[in-house]
Design a protein around this motif. Sequence first.
Motif, PDB file in Angstrom:
ATOM      1  N   UNK A 187       0.843  -1.201   0.000  1.00 43.73           N
ATOM      2  CA  UNK A 187       0.000   0.000   0.000  1.00 43.73           C
ATOM      3  C   UNK A 187       0.875   1.246   0.000  1.00 43.73           C
ATOM      4  N   UNK A 188       1.967   1.169   0.751  1.00 41.31           N
ATOM      5  CA  UNK A 188       2.885   2.309   0.847  1.00 41.31           C
ATOM      6  C   UNK A 188       3.570   2.562  -0.510  1.00 41.31           C
ATOM      7  N   UNK A 189       4.020   1.466  -1.132  1.00 42.00           N
ATOM      8  CA  UNK A 189       4.677   1.593  -2.450  1.00 42.00           C
ATOM      9  C   UNK A 189       3.678   2.154  -3.467  1.00 42.00           C
ATOM     10  N   UNK A 190       2.477   1.649  -3.422  1.00 43.84           N
ATOM     11  CA  UNK A 190       1.439   2.105  -4.343  1.00 43.84           C
ATOM     12  C   UNK A 190       1.162   3.593  -4.139  1.00 43.84           C
ATOM     13  N   UNK A 191       1.136   3.992  -2.887  1.00 46.71           N
ATOM     14  CA  UNK A 191       0.888   5.409  -2.564  1.00 46.71           C
ATOM     15  C   UNK A 191       2.007   6.299  -3.127  1.00 46.71           C
ATOM     16  N   UNK A 192       3.230   5.799  -2.974  1.00 46.54           N
ATOM     17  CA  UNK A 192       4.393   6.574  -3.467  1.00 46.54           C
ATOM     18  C   UNK A 192       4.339   6.708  -4.987  1.00 46.54           C
TER      19      UNK A 192
END
Length: 435
Positions: A187-192
């Motif tokens: 989710x964090x990678x996707x957000x970035x």
Amino acid sequence: MYENIAAISTANGTGGVAIIRISGKNSLNTALKMFKPAANVKRIMPNYMYSGNIIGDGFEDYGFMVYFKAPRSFTGEDIVEFHCHGGVRIARGILKKVLSSGARAAERGEFTRRAFLNGKLSLASAEGMADMINAESLALVRAGSMMYFEKLTAQVRELQDGLKDVLARSAVEIDYPEEDSDGVDFAEISKKIKSLQQSVSALIKTYIGGKKLKSGVTVAICGKPNAGKSSLLNALLGYDKAIVSSQAGTTRDIVEGEIEINGVKYILTDTAGIREQAGEIESIGIERAKNAIVSADVVLSVTDGSGEADIPREFSGKKFTVFNKCDKVKPSGCYDVAVSAKTGAGIEELKEKLAQTGAVEYASDKVFIIEERHYDALSRAAEFLKSAADNIGSYTLDLITVDLKEAWSALGEITGETANEEIISTVFAKFCVGK
Ligand code: GDP
């Protein structure tokens, strides 16, 4: 450092001073073969101007010589400049002597190309410098200078750093998947990635305004015969360009003029009065007028109270109704601004309205994409980012990193980091000789 290259760096014409530039590891030796300092000089110091006789091909001139020592020079190599009297024949004669004393003629943009190759500036900075040189409006000088001073490069490098960060996180997971299995936060990678997408698309959007800064905002002045279109063009330009006559059908072809409003270039076109029963020549003018209107960013629909001319349906820009002859007729009906082309009343207000059309959301401290090459590279980066974002749930991380690396590489073309020989040559081929 490379072989010596030389060129006349000032424009080809008569002026106060002309500059002949030599760059390369032997530039000082070459220059000293043809320079007689006025005073006794033991050693030529960098960054000092020395006066003396410059020996040309078949003559001598009195001028200056300045030496910039590598790496503290424009190209990053030893540079010598001769400042001579600004006659075309003088400068050419001195260049001829330089070429016979130990240098070859520089190619287009070769000094800047060397500066780029020696890490003195990024490719985008070099392009910004060329944009500044070629700029015809203050806004374009500023937009070019933002690139020249590496503001675009800084933004692009920030995006690249963001990508590197995501790549580093993904690499950990690919290399050590068994360790701490929930270590990678998808989710964090996707957000970035989404945030990077937004930044890239914000830059891409500036190209709409950037293109307009470069080409100019097109404004078609249209209206019925005798409404005062030609008079309005002249009033906006501040000088008489179009013929003004009370005889309808006087303007049979498009008359163009340019003005700068808040630094932005506007190209105004006075179109032929659109009327029925026009003769053959006038009809051609009317056809051209229609085309000019359809492709314009803004239409000024001029009326003197006798109604507006029809605007072709294909026109999709912004329309302003200008009530003209307000010195003679009391404005009535629907209009955006009332003017008198004759007295100048309302003309400044009209210019302000034009500046607010939104054709260019111009701000002097904003980075604009003004090069198609940059726009292309950003668009490709955006596609790779989209592919990565779309696939993050369904593909393995190593497939997504391929997209992220491609995005990084596309961005690198802007700064020059990943630009191949073909890109670099195309950029510098647009420069002039001597730059
Ligand atoms: P066009 O056919 O629409 O290009 O109109 P022109 O600019 O040739 O003007 C037609 C006539 O209107 C000329 O006689 C002009 O002098 C006159 N005219 C134009 N603007 C004004 C204005 O603001 N006030 C007055 N009183 N006359 C104007």
